[in-house]
Design a protein around this motif. Structure first.
Motif, PDB file in Angstrom:
ATOM      1  N   ALA A   1     -14.146 -15.449  -0.555  1.00  0.00           N
ATOM      2  CA  ALA A   1     -13.281 -15.201  -1.712  1.00  0.00           C
ATOM      3  C   ALA A   1     -13.850 -14.157  -2.668  1.00  0.00           C
ATOM      4  N   ALA A   2     -15.148 -13.832  -2.535  1.00  0.00           N
ATOM      5  CA  ALA A   2     -15.774 -12.966  -3.533  1.00  0.00           C
ATOM      6  C   ALA A   2     -15.353 -11.507  -3.387  1.00  0.00           C
ATOM      7  N   VAL A   3     -15.194 -11.039  -2.179  1.00  0.00           N
ATOM      8  CA  VAL A   3     -14.970  -9.609  -1.961  1.00  0.00           C
ATOM      9  C   VAL A   3     -13.901  -9.425  -0.890  1.00  0.00           C
ATOM     10  N   THR A   4     -13.210  -8.289  -0.968  1.00  0.00           N
ATOM     11  CA  THR A   4     -12.216  -7.911   0.030  1.00  0.00           C
ATOM     12  C   THR A   4     -12.525  -6.497   0.505  1.00  0.00           C
ATOM     13  N   TYR A   5     -12.703  -6.355   1.807  1.00  0.00           N
ATOM     14  CA  TYR A   5     -12.962  -5.041   2.395  1.00  0.00           C
ATOM     15  C   TYR A   5     -11.654  -4.448   2.921  1.00  0.00           C
ATOM     16  N   GLY A   6     -11.745  -3.195   3.323  1.00  0.00           N
ATOM     17  CA  GLY A   6     -10.589  -2.529   3.894  1.00  0.00           C
ATOM     18  C   GLY A   6     -11.008  -1.643   5.054  1.00  0.00           C
ATOM     19  N   VAL A   7     -10.092  -1.436   5.980  1.00  0.00           N
ATOM     20  CA  VAL A   7     -10.304  -0.555   7.130  1.00  0.00           C
ATOM     21  C   VAL A   7      -9.271   0.553   7.054  1.00  0.00           C
ATOM     22  N   VAL A   8      -9.764   1.810   7.093  1.00  0.00           N
ATOM     23  CA  VAL A   8      -8.869   2.965   7.015  1.00  0.00           C
ATOM     24  C   VAL A   8      -8.111   3.091   8.332  1.00  0.00           C
ATOM     25  N   LEU A   9      -6.785   3.145   8.269  1.00  0.00           N
ATOM     26  CA  LEU A   9      -5.941   3.128   9.461  1.00  0.00           C
ATOM     27  C   LEU A   9      -5.672   4.510  10.035  1.00  0.00           C
ATOM     28  N   ARG A  10      -5.946   5.549   9.269  1.00  0.00           N
ATOM     29  CA  ARG A  10      -5.702   6.909   9.759  1.00  0.00           C
ATOM     30  C   ARG A  10      -6.676   7.838   9.054  1.00  0.00           C
TER      31      ARG A  10
ATOM     32  N   LYS B   1      -1.092  -0.032  -7.904  1.00  0.00           N
ATOM     33  CA  LYS B   1      -0.505   0.815  -8.959  1.00  0.00           C
ATOM     34  C   LYS B   1       0.546   1.726  -8.340  1.00  0.00           C
ATOM     35  N   GLU B   2       1.689   1.720  -8.934  1.00  0.00           N
ATOM     36  CA  GLU B   2       2.801   2.520  -8.431  1.00  0.00           C
ATOM     37  C   GLU B   2       2.963   3.756  -9.293  1.00  0.00           C
ATOM     38  N   ILE B   3       2.844   4.933  -8.650  1.00  0.00           N
ATOM     39  CA  ILE B   3       2.979   6.223  -9.340  1.00  0.00           C
ATOM     40  C   ILE B   3       3.901   7.096  -8.520  1.00  0.00           C
ATOM     41  N   ASP B   4       5.001   7.575  -9.146  1.00  0.00           N
ATOM     42  CA  ASP B   4       5.984   8.439  -8.490  1.00  0.00           C
ATOM     43  C   ASP B   4       6.485   7.834  -7.182  1.00  0.00           C
ATOM     44  N   GLY B   5       6.732   6.519  -7.203  1.00  0.00           N
ATOM     45  CA  GLY B   5       7.261   5.866  -6.028  1.00  0.00           C
ATOM     46  C   GLY B   5       6.265   5.649  -4.906  1.00  0.00           C
ATOM     47  N   GLN B   6       4.977   5.842  -5.173  1.00  0.00           N
ATOM     48  CA  GLN B   6       3.935   5.674  -4.163  1.00  0.00           C
ATOM     49  C   GLN B   6       2.946   4.625  -4.659  1.00  0.00           C
ATOM     50  N   GLY B   7       2.570   3.711  -3.775  1.00  0.00           N
ATOM     51  CA  GLY B   7       1.593   2.688  -4.149  1.00  0.00           C
ATOM     52  C   GLY B   7       0.178   3.144  -3.861  1.00  0.00           C
ATOM     53  N   PHE B   8      -0.722   2.932  -4.831  1.00  0.00           N
ATOM     54  CA  PHE B   8      -2.131   3.328  -4.697  1.00  0.00           C
ATOM     55  C   PHE B   8      -3.028   2.113  -4.926  1.00  0.00           C
ATOM     56  N   ALA B   9      -4.105   2.058  -4.142  1.00  0.00           N
ATOM     57  CA  ALA B   9      -5.104   1.002  -4.286  1.00  0.00           C
ATOM     58  C   ALA B   9      -6.453   1.637  -4.577  1.00  0.00           C
TER      59      ALA B   9
ATOM     60  N   VAL C   1      -6.474   5.549  -3.242  1.00  0.00           N
ATOM     61  CA  VAL C   1      -5.957   5.994  -1.962  1.00  0.00           C
ATOM     62  C   VAL C   1      -4.597   5.348  -1.749  1.00  0.00           C
ATOM     63  N   GLU C   2      -3.771   6.003  -0.917  1.00  0.00           N
ATOM     64  CA  GLU C   2      -2.476   5.410  -0.618  1.00  0.00           C
ATOM     65  C   GLU C   2      -2.689   4.027  -0.005  1.00  0.00           C
ATOM     66  N   ALA C   3      -2.001   3.034  -0.560  1.00  0.00           N
ATOM     67  CA  ALA C   3      -2.260   1.643  -0.188  1.00  0.00           C
ATOM     68  C   ALA C   3      -1.942   1.369   1.272  1.00  0.00           C
TER      69      ALA C   3
END
Length: 427
Positions: A227-236, A278-286, A305-307
């Motif tokens: 629960a402490a941390v969340t990682y991410g894997v870049v898909l492209r 965060k949504e900016i100009d119709g694009q979600g960013f994380a 980066v784009e979510a």
């Protein structure tokens, strides 16, 4: 049955008139006083006797009421003092004395009420129940003095008030209190007569409790890690990341591009999984955090980066558990342990001996001369296919011309790979 209903209705009417009608009360008082005067005028002796009897009965009832009230007050004070002092022996004595005095004080009234058939029992059921509950509190004060505190007593009192409104009747004295008292008495007897058995049993039960608590704590560590941390894997493949700046004039947020390459499959860390996209100009960013050169994410740089380019992953998906690293799961190496056994000594004195050598002699040949000085001995065989091994020295190959160093007490072994019969001559 109809007669009883009529009497009940009349009594209700009379009670209502006594409560709500002043004129009726005045009329009833005047009437009773007139009847009393008529009886006194017609039967003066009987009237005087009745008056004296009523006075005596009233005096006796008054004195008895004072005694009963005083006894009850004294018992209440004694119980309160015992609970404040909270000494087990004194608590038991105070409760026994208080309840005994209350029962003795009530006994005359109970006998009179029983004789006149007002009550079916000398001690009514309500009084028995009250005494039983008070005695149970005293028993707890004797057996478990730590339980008797102001907070616990107030809590028990509140529970009692709550039970007054419970519609379902539960005989707590029979169903709960009495079995509990029996269990407590058996526990005390067990502790007194078998102290070691009681101690070991309590320790064993506590060890199971500690084991369960530790297992829950270990599970909590695993859950808290996930629960402490969340990682991410870049898909492209990503070539551009962003920093978010705030325009003070327009009070709006502006994305600034930075050329940073992230290959497909790169591991990143979300700055906070509690932070909304965060949504900016119709694009979600994380917001993500990149690893430093040493591979640590601590104090790493943060970018947006784009979510949809990043897939979330928990810590165990990035760094899976490896149970094989535990000592209990590592393969055991069954290496034979060779025991070093020193060969025994075999004493050879003056004489000629035939020694059949196959491999290494399982004993040390010790030459003991028959007289003082250096031992004189010689070795020979038909093929000289043997070796002489002195402790701590290299093996010596036998031959007809071999001259051995003189020793005061020679100790050696013979060795032959093909087998040989060696003649040992001790002078």
């Amino acid at each position: 049955m109809n007669f009883m209903i009529i009497i009940a209705i009349v009594l209700v009417i009379l009670i209502g008139l006594l409560i709500f009608s002043r004129d009726f009360r005045r009329w009833l008082g005047d009437t009773l006083q007139a009847i009393a005067l008529l009886i006194a005028a017609a039967f003066p002796a009987v009237s005087a006797w009745l008056v004296n009897a009523v006075r005596v009965i009233g005096r006796v009832i008054g004195i008895y009421s004072l005694i009963l009230a005083g006894t009850t007050l004294f018992a209440l004070v004694l119980i309160i003092v015992a609970l404040i002092i909270n000494a087990p022996a004194f608590t038991a004595f105070a409760f026994v004395l208080a309840l005994t005095l209350v029962l003795l004080a009530w006994l005359p009234a109970g006998i009179v009420l029983k004789l006149f058939r007002i009550n079916n029992l000398v001690i009514p059921k309500l009084l028995k129940m009250i005494i039983a509950w008070v005695a149970f509190v005293g028993f707890l004060g004797l057996m478990c003095p730590d339980i008797i505190t102001f907070r616990s007593l107030m809590g028990a009192a509140l529970i009692g008030f709550i039970l007054l409104g419970v519609t379902t009747r539960i005989n707590a004295l029979d169903k709960i209190v009495f079995p509990l008292v029996v269990v407590m008495c058996l526990t005390v007897a067990w502790k007194h007569f078998f102290p070691e058995d009681f101690r070991s049993t309590v320790r064993y039960a506590q060890s199971w409790s500690k084991r369960a608590n530790t297992a829950k704590d270990r599970g909590s560590i695993n859950n808290e890690t996930d629960a402490a941390v969340t990682y991410g894997v870049v898909l492209r493949d990503v070539n551009i990341l962003y920093t978010l700046l705030k325009d003070k004039k327009s009070d709006s947020e502006i994305l600034t591009e930075e050329e940073i390459i992230l290959k497909r499959g790169t591991i990143v860390k979300f700055a906070s999984h509690k932070q909304e996209i965060k949504e900016i100009d119709g694009q979600g960013f994380a917001q993500i955090q990149l690893a430093k050169a040493n591979g640590s994410f601590v104090n790493g740089k943060k970018y947006w980066v784009e979510a949809e380019y990043v897939m979330t992953a928990n810590p165990r998906e990035i760094t899976p558990k490896d149970e094989s690293l535990l000592p209990v799961n590592q393969p055991r190496t069954n290496q034979p342990i060779s025991a070093v056994v020193s060969p025994r000594d075999s004493i050879f004195t003056k004489g000629v001996y035939q020694i059949n050598v196959k491999g290494v002699t399982p004993y040390n040949i010790v030459i003991v001369p028959s007289r003082s000085g250096c031992a004189r001995y010689s070795l020979s065989s038909g093929s000289y296919n043997y070796q002489i091994i002195f402790p701590g020295e290299s093996p010596i190959q036998a031959n007809p011309n071999l001259q051995l160093q003189h020793r005061e007490r020679p100790v050696f072994q013979l060795s032959s790979q093909t087998g040989d019969v060696v003649t040992l001559t001790v002078a």
